[in-house]
Design a protein around this motif. Sequence first.
Motif, mmCIF file in Angstrom:
data_model
loop_
_atom_site.group_PDB
_atom_site.id
_atom_site.type_symbol
_atom_site.label_atom_id
_atom_site.label_comp_id
_atom_site.label_asym_id
_atom_site.label_seq_id
_atom_site.Cartn_x
_atom_site.Cartn_y
_atom_site.Cartn_z
ATOM 1 N N THR A 113 -24.448 25.402 -43.024
ATOM 2 C CA THR A 113 -23.709 26.688 -43.449
ATOM 3 C C THR A 113 -25.103 27.521 -42.890
ATOM 4 O O THR A 113 -26.224 27.290 -42.944
ATOM 5 N N LEU B 152 -26.166 31.854 -42.759
ATOM 6 C CA LEU B 152 -25.997 33.260 -43.211
ATOM 7 C C LEU B 152 -27.306 34.086 -42.513
ATOM 8 O O LEU B 152 -28.502 33.855 -42.922
ATOM 9 N N GLU C 53 -26.548 34.648 -34.098
ATOM 10 C CA GLU C 53 -25.248 35.019 -34.418
ATOM 11 C C GLU C 53 -24.143 34.087 -33.715
ATOM 12 O O GLU C 53 -23.914 34.467 -32.300
ATOM 13 N N THR D 279 -21.311 31.572 -38.531
ATOM 14 C CA THR D 279 -22.390 32.314 -38.913
ATOM 15 C C THR D 279 -21.735 33.380 -39.958
ATOM 16 O O THR D 279 -21.209 34.390 -39.400
ATOM 17 N N LYS D 280 -22.081 33.478 -41.324
ATOM 18 C CA LYS D 280 -21.716 34.731 -41.872
ATOM 19 C C LYS D 280 -22.672 35.850 -41.811
ATOM 20 O O LYS D 280 -23.897 35.279 -41.996
ATOM 21 N N VAL D 281 -22.433 37.010 -41.397
ATOM 22 C CA VAL D 281 -23.298 37.879 -41.400
ATOM 23 C C VAL D 281 -23.265 39.150 -42.280
ATOM 24 O O VAL D 281 -22.136 39.678 -42.587
ATOM 25 N N ILE D 282 -24.221 39.568 -42.963
ATOM 26 C CA ILE D 282 -24.290 40.670 -43.985
ATOM 27 C C ILE D 282 -25.338 41.815 -43.262
ATOM 28 O O ILE D 282 -26.169 41.642 -42.961
ATOM 29 N N THR E 216 -25.968 42.278 -53.936
ATOM 30 C CA THR E 216 -25.791 40.985 -53.586
ATOM 31 C C THR E 216 -26.981 39.883 -54.283
ATOM 32 O O THR E 216 -28.222 40.157 -53.865
ATOM 33 N N GLU F 57 -26.888 30.159 -51.513
ATOM 34 C CA GLU F 57 -25.503 30.569 -51.722
ATOM 35 C C GLU F 57 -24.999 31.626 -52.286
ATOM 36 O O GLU F 57 -26.000 32.201 -53.242
ATOM 37 N N GLU G 164 -21.480 39.179 -54.593
ATOM 38 C CA GLU G 164 -21.579 39.958 -53.249
ATOM 39 C C GLU G 164 -20.651 41.210 -53.749
ATOM 40 O O GLU G 164 -19.731 41.328 -54.136
ATOM 41 N N LYS H 238 -19.279 35.495 -57.936
ATOM 42 C CA LYS H 238 -18.427 34.296 -57.171
ATOM 43 C C LYS H 238 -18.324 32.987 -57.853
ATOM 44 O O LYS H 238 -17.527 32.314 -57.500
#
Length: 448
Positions: free
Chosen positions: A2, A4, A43, A47-50, A406, A412, A416, A421
């Motif tokens: 994973t 991030l 990216e 990939t989760k992007v904040i 966040t 993890e 958020e 969560k």
Amino acid sequence: MTRLLIKETQILTMNEQMDIFSGDVLIEDDRITQVGQELDKVEEAGTKVIHAKGKTLLPGFVQTHVHLCQSIFRGQADDMELMDWLQQKIWPLEASHDETSLYDSAMLGLGELIQGGTTTVVDMETVNHTDAAFEALAQSGMRALSGKVMMDVGNELPPALLEDTQTSIAESTRLLEKWHGYDGGRLQYAYAPRFVVSCTEELLTEVRDLAKYYDVYIHTHASENLGEIQIVEEERGMRNVEYLDHLGLAHEKLILAHCIWLSDREKQIIRDRKVKMSHCPGSNLKLASGVADVCGMSHQGTHISLGADGAPCNNALNMFQEMKLAALLPKPTHGPAAMPAEEVLKMATIEGARAIGMEEEIGSIEEGKKADLALLDLNKLHTSPRAGVDPISSIVYSATAQDVETTIINGEIIMENRELKTMNETEVLANADRSMKRLLSTMASMTY
């Protein structure tokens, strides 16, 4: 794997150089793998992007003394000194706990801590049902060093809290063998004798030997209240820390909460034995226990970190409150430059990590470390203007727990945009209220 990516944020690294810059942080699984600028090349799909432009990223807070078992007791024991607070309110309430109420109490406290950017706690539970607290810790995602409280002597103890010595030791060790190292080490165990007043010498010496055998921490209270010290001197013939040192308990894996009323000799013992001190200014003020000499002790080389203690002796598990109090309390005595914001933020992050031997893993934003992070939005009326202002000053003196947007633990996303969560906030609130009503009914029917 994973991935991030946190983009375009102000990064307070809390590394040795105290670097602060705008950039990106890449997290892969549970670790920070890159810290830099313009990490666009990573990216990619999956990939989760904040996007965190204008936000502030710092290491998650490490609170080195809390009582999750007491979270639902908030507001039940106000305006009392320590021994009355314990004997008249807290011990009867703890004695009335069942598995459900303890779980609900832990979840309430954990939700509050996560919402305030705390990612690691050193927790002391009550005598019974400690598995329930560990279940809550496991579910929440919190990193923790926790243990069952141990109490095998005391004339004012409710029967449900007064343990047989060997039973206390056996149950503590059972819990250690079950939970220590859970989830790749996210949860760890510490032996937790409550304080000298409630522990026989036999129990304390066995804890000493078992902690050494298992290579784990010991977490206890010491020298919080003058009445407590008087009892220890009358019963054991010496002061708290001197007695713990006499038994061989004073060492680098001992975490002592409070340490307000110390002799010069005891301060020297703590410094020389590398004992870790957890400073709890909010609790110390509310119980009228006193003000610990953190300024003098820190300048002499004592290791000091911060904790909120329990909700009924503080009413908030809020590291922002503890940081501000820790910074302000020494100033009238030692001058306005005493305990600067940078030193206090270190206590709340990297020094908290060092207290539990995890400074190579958490407490700063550096490549290779665990991804335990808090993302803050400081674009608020109470933290503005930001131009020309040190962000560390803003965090210690102006920010609040509600500014945490966040929270990330072990890579993890645990919260958020203020949404938890790993738990349902509405259910946590309802369950806590329901359990507290049941405990008050139970306690009303108890006789001692």
